[in-house]
Design a protein around this motif. Structure first.
Motif, PDB file in Angstrom:
ATOM      1  N   ILE A 186      34.190  55.381  -9.457  1.00 23.09           N
ATOM      2  CA  ILE A 186      34.118  54.358  -8.397  1.00 23.09           C
ATOM      3  C   ILE A 186      32.774  53.445  -8.841  1.00 23.09           C
ATOM      4  N   VAL A 187      31.803  53.760  -9.095  1.00 25.41           N
ATOM      5  CA  VAL A 187      30.778  52.937  -9.349  1.00 25.41           C
ATOM      6  C   VAL A 187      30.904  52.182 -10.423  1.00 25.41           C
ATOM      7  N   TRP A 188      31.509  52.603 -11.633  1.00 21.45           N
ATOM      8  CA  TRP A 188      31.716  51.991 -12.766  1.00 21.45           C
ATOM      9  C   TRP A 188      32.809  50.863 -12.660  1.00 21.45           C
ATOM     10  N   ARG A 189      33.880  51.561 -11.817  1.00 19.50           N
ATOM     11  CA  ARG A 189      34.888  50.256 -11.556  1.00 19.50           C
ATOM     12  C   ARG A 189      34.023  49.252 -10.633  1.00 19.50           C
ATOM     13  N   LYS A 190      33.415  49.260 -10.030  1.00 16.94           N
ATOM     14  CA  LYS A 190      32.641  48.313  -9.158  1.00 16.94           C
ATOM     15  C   LYS A 190      31.937  47.285 -10.134  1.00 16.94           C
ATOM     16  N   ILE A 191      31.359  47.835 -11.079  1.00 15.02           N
ATOM     17  CA  ILE A 191      30.389  46.947 -11.894  1.00 15.02           C
ATOM     18  C   ILE A 191      31.402  46.187 -12.849  1.00 15.02           C
ATOM     19  N   LEU A 194      32.885  43.503 -10.237  1.00 19.34           N
ATOM     20  CA  LEU A 194      31.731  42.401 -10.143  1.00 19.34           C
ATOM     21  C   LEU A 194      31.575  41.305 -11.274  1.00 19.34           C
ATOM     22  N   ARG A 195      31.804  41.666 -12.287  1.00 21.76           N
ATOM     23  CA  ARG A 195      31.911  41.031 -13.607  1.00 21.76           C
ATOM     24  C   ARG A 195      32.840  39.944 -13.450  1.00 21.76           C
ATOM     25  N   THR A 196      34.198  40.350 -12.900  1.00 26.44           N
ATOM     26  CA  THR A 196      35.340  39.480 -12.662  1.00 26.44           C
ATOM     27  C   THR A 196      34.984  38.475 -11.781  1.00 26.44           C
ATOM     28  N   VAL A 197      34.433  38.836 -10.780  1.00 27.38           N
ATOM     29  CA  VAL A 197      34.012  37.920  -9.675  1.00 27.38           C
ATOM     30  C   VAL A 197      33.138  36.895 -10.222  1.00 27.38           C
ATOM     31  N   LEU A 198      32.085  37.233 -10.968  1.00 24.62           N
ATOM     32  CA  LEU A 198      31.170  36.233 -11.838  1.00 24.62           C
ATOM     33  C   LEU A 198      31.928  35.407 -12.502  1.00 24.62           C
ATOM     34  N   SER A 247      21.452  50.194  -6.599  1.00 25.89           N
ATOM     35  CA  SER A 247      22.650  49.154  -6.957  1.00 25.89           C
ATOM     36  C   SER A 247      23.671  48.943  -5.527  1.00 25.89           C
ATOM     37  N   GLY A 248      23.204  49.580  -4.414  1.00 25.97           N
ATOM     38  CA  GLY A 248      23.974  49.393  -3.371  1.00 25.97           C
ATOM     39  C   GLY A 248      23.584  48.154  -2.772  1.00 25.97           C
ATOM     40  N   PHE A 249      22.933  47.392  -3.342  1.00 26.68           N
ATOM     41  CA  PHE A 249      22.649  45.997  -2.542  1.00 26.68           C
ATOM     42  C   PHE A 249      21.822  44.997  -3.659  1.00 26.68           C
ATOM     43  N   ILE A 250      22.885  44.155  -3.803  1.00 26.13           N
ATOM     44  CA  ILE A 250      22.648  43.167  -5.045  1.00 26.13           C
ATOM     45  C   ILE A 250      22.935  41.928  -4.706  1.00 26.13           C
ATOM     46  N   TYR A 251      22.137  40.977  -5.065  1.00 28.92           N
ATOM     47  CA  TYR A 251      22.455  39.438  -4.873  1.00 28.92           C
ATOM     48  C   TYR A 251      22.462  38.990  -6.561  1.00 28.92           C
ATOM     49  N   VAL A 252      23.662  38.454  -6.512  1.00 25.12           N
ATOM     50  CA  VAL A 252      23.844  37.871  -8.132  1.00 25.12           C
ATOM     51  C   VAL A 252      24.338  36.652  -8.275  1.00 25.12           C
ATOM     52  N   LYS A 253      23.671  35.714  -8.876  1.00 22.31           N
ATOM     53  CA  LYS A 253      24.248  34.146  -8.892  1.00 22.31           C
ATOM     54  C   LYS A 253      25.288  34.291 -10.230  1.00 22.31           C
ATOM     55  N   SER A 254      26.545  33.596 -10.166  1.00 25.06           N
ATOM     56  CA  SER A 254      27.195  33.276 -11.181  1.00 25.06           C
ATOM     57  C   SER A 254      26.806  32.271 -12.324  1.00 25.06           C
ATOM     58  N   ASN A 255      26.576  32.673 -13.603  1.00 21.96           N
ATOM     59  CA  ASN A 255      26.258  31.843 -14.666  1.00 21.96           C
ATOM     60  C   ASN A 255      26.389  32.797 -15.994  1.00 21.96           C
ATOM     61  N   ASN A 256      26.251  32.307 -17.015  1.00 20.95           N
ATOM     62  CA  ASN A 256      26.444  32.744 -18.393  1.00 20.95           C
ATOM     63  C   ASN A 256      25.540  34.138 -18.453  1.00 20.95           C
ATOM     64  N   ARG A 257      24.616  33.800 -18.075  1.00 18.12           N
ATOM     65  CA  ARG A 257      23.424  34.714 -18.214  1.00 18.12           C
ATOM     66  C   ARG A 257      23.801  36.467 -17.617  1.00 18.12           C
ATOM     67  N   THR A 258      24.247  36.243 -16.108  1.00 17.75           N
ATOM     68  CA  THR A 258      24.832  37.328 -15.486  1.00 17.75           C
ATOM     69  C   THR A 258      26.310  37.929 -15.929  1.00 17.75           C
ATOM     70  N   ILE A 259      27.097  36.823 -16.267  1.00 17.66           N
ATOM     71  CA  ILE A 259      28.122  37.597 -16.925  1.00 17.66           C
ATOM     72  C   ILE A 259      27.935  38.340 -18.028  1.00 17.66           C
ATOM     73  N   ALA A 260      27.212  37.702 -19.165  1.00 24.38           N
ATOM     74  CA  ALA A 260      26.896  38.717 -20.204  1.00 24.38           C
ATOM     75  C   ALA A 260      26.028  40.035 -19.914  1.00 24.38           C
ATOM     76  N   PHE A 261      25.081  40.025 -18.842  1.00 25.34           N
ATOM     77  CA  PHE A 261      24.435  41.132 -18.464  1.00 25.34           C
ATOM     78  C   PHE A 261      25.528  42.096 -17.880  1.00 25.34           C
ATOM     79  N   TYR A 262      26.315  41.759 -17.022  1.00 22.22           N
ATOM     80  CA  TYR A 262      27.584  42.500 -16.464  1.00 22.22           C
ATOM     81  C   TYR A 262      28.207  43.395 -17.476  1.00 22.22           C
TER      82      TYR A 262
END
Length: 385
Positions: A186-191, A194-198, A247-262
């Protein structure tokens, strides 16, 4: 294929009149019945057919429902099959578009059957938005990500925006206890999700379902930071990489940096097999890759974003409280209810008494004895200082 074998046993031979009269409970054929050979044959053939049909139906029923589940072909309703396709990014984007704010920001939480029943975790989660200070409006931007059919059906009853996320050959209906195989899936499916959302261009706040929201958190976020995360334990400085993230509460902005990080975070599950996303994050947060892509990380103060590992101290500034450091749904539910009761008691106070902070959390209560040992020490020193 079901094979039914029927062994035909002919009726026993007729007993003589003397035998019939000598037994205490005469069998039916001892009573006088006038019947032609043709009728007798027809009755026997009819009985054979009825027996065959009954046994076939019984075997089919047993094979289908022996585990209390429907056949896999009807695991999801036929009219919703398109919603549960693993690659339904187009439908996801439509839901995100409807739920997002003007700057393409959404709030996300995940839900499976174990947390979806009436009176369970999801009800406490949604109730907190209605009781919180300025939080009810945020429900318009919440998308509940359902991991199974029952969770999806329940979501459709209690909330406006529901997305069905399916993982092939995995059943997420049962409660996923900490560090069990289903929990890790579940937790890895979540990660990965969330990459898809970004990648679709949406900034998000992800919140576990066992977090209650008491205030709008957005004014407490850092305005120009890519990745912000709550803590199990906060050491006093938001830029200190030694803080313990949750990791139960995260605020992430969508940009190339966060996509690469996820992408990096998700791939690191293979580098550190058997660990959950949070423990892997604790390792990769020091990796040079973070600096190379230029992503900024900040850790959120537990004074505003608290939990049972380290409760917030001032109800005048708390935004969220997490039932972390607690194992078992019943224990989580019990302490969630206490949190909501404490919040109601606080909000009913006159303004001058609120400022004195005379009310504090009564939690952890039921969850107290489920703390991992290292967290009990942290909690002890938090209480006494």
């Amino acid at each position: 294929m079901v094979i039914v074998v029927i062994v035909w046993r002919p009726f026993p031979p007729l007993l003589s009149l003397s035998t019939c009269s000598s037994v205490a409970f005469p069998p039916p054929h001892c009573f006088p019945v006038i019947m032609s050979p043709e009728i007798s044959t027809q009755i026997r053939h009819g009985a054979l057919i009825i027996t065959f049909v009954t046994l076939s139906a019984l075997l089919l029923y047993t094979a289908t429902y022996s585990h209390g589940r429907l056949p896999s072909s009807s695991f999801f309703p036929s009219d919703l099959n398109h919603s549960f396709a693993p690659d339904s990014s187009q439908e996801l984007e439509q839901i995100l578009k409807k739920a997002s704010t003007g700057n393409k920001t959404v709030i996300l939480t995940s839900l499976n059957d174990a947390w979806a029943s009436p009176g369970s975790i999801i009800d406490m989660f949604l109730k907190s938005f209605k009781l919180g200070d300025g939080t009810q409006k945020l429900l318009e931007h919440l998308v509940i990500v359902a991991l199974d059919q029952k969770a999806y059906n329940r979501c459709r009853i209690v909330h406006k925006y529901c997305y069905a996320l399916v993982t092939k050959d995995v059943d997420f209906q049962e409660e996923a206890l900490f560090m069990t195989p289903n929990y890790l899936k579940i937790v890895w499916r979540k990660i990965d999700f969330l990459r898809t959302v970004l990648e679709l261009g949406y900034t998000f706040v992800f919140s576990d379902g066992d977090i209650v929201w008491f205030r709008d958190p957005f004014p407490r976020f850092f305005p120009d930071v890519d990745f912000q995360i709550a803590c199990d334990h906060f050491l006093g400085r938001p830029e200190d990489m030694n803080n313990s993230p949750n990791s139960g509460f995260i605020y992430v902005k969508s940009n190339n940096r966060t996509i690469a990080f996820y992408k990096f975070w998700y791939s690191s599950r293979e580098t550190y097999p058997g660990l959950h996303d949070q423990d892997v994050l604790n390792k990769i947060k020091f990796d040079p890759f973070i600096s190379e892509i230029g992503m900024e990380i900040r850790f959120l103060d537990t004074a505003n974003f608290g939990g049972l590992c380290e409760p917030s101290r001032d109800l005048n500034v708390v935004c969220t409280m997490h039932v972390n450091c607690c194992i078992g749904m019943e224990r989580k539910l019990a302490d969630l209810k206490i949190m909501l009761q404490d919040w109601r008691a606080f909000t009913s106070l006159p303004s001058d008494l609120k400022n004195q902070s005379i009310i504090s959390w009564r939690v952890p209560h039921t969850c107290r004895y489920t703390f991992p040992f290292k967290y009990r020490l942290f909690f002890f020193f938090t209480i006494i200082r």
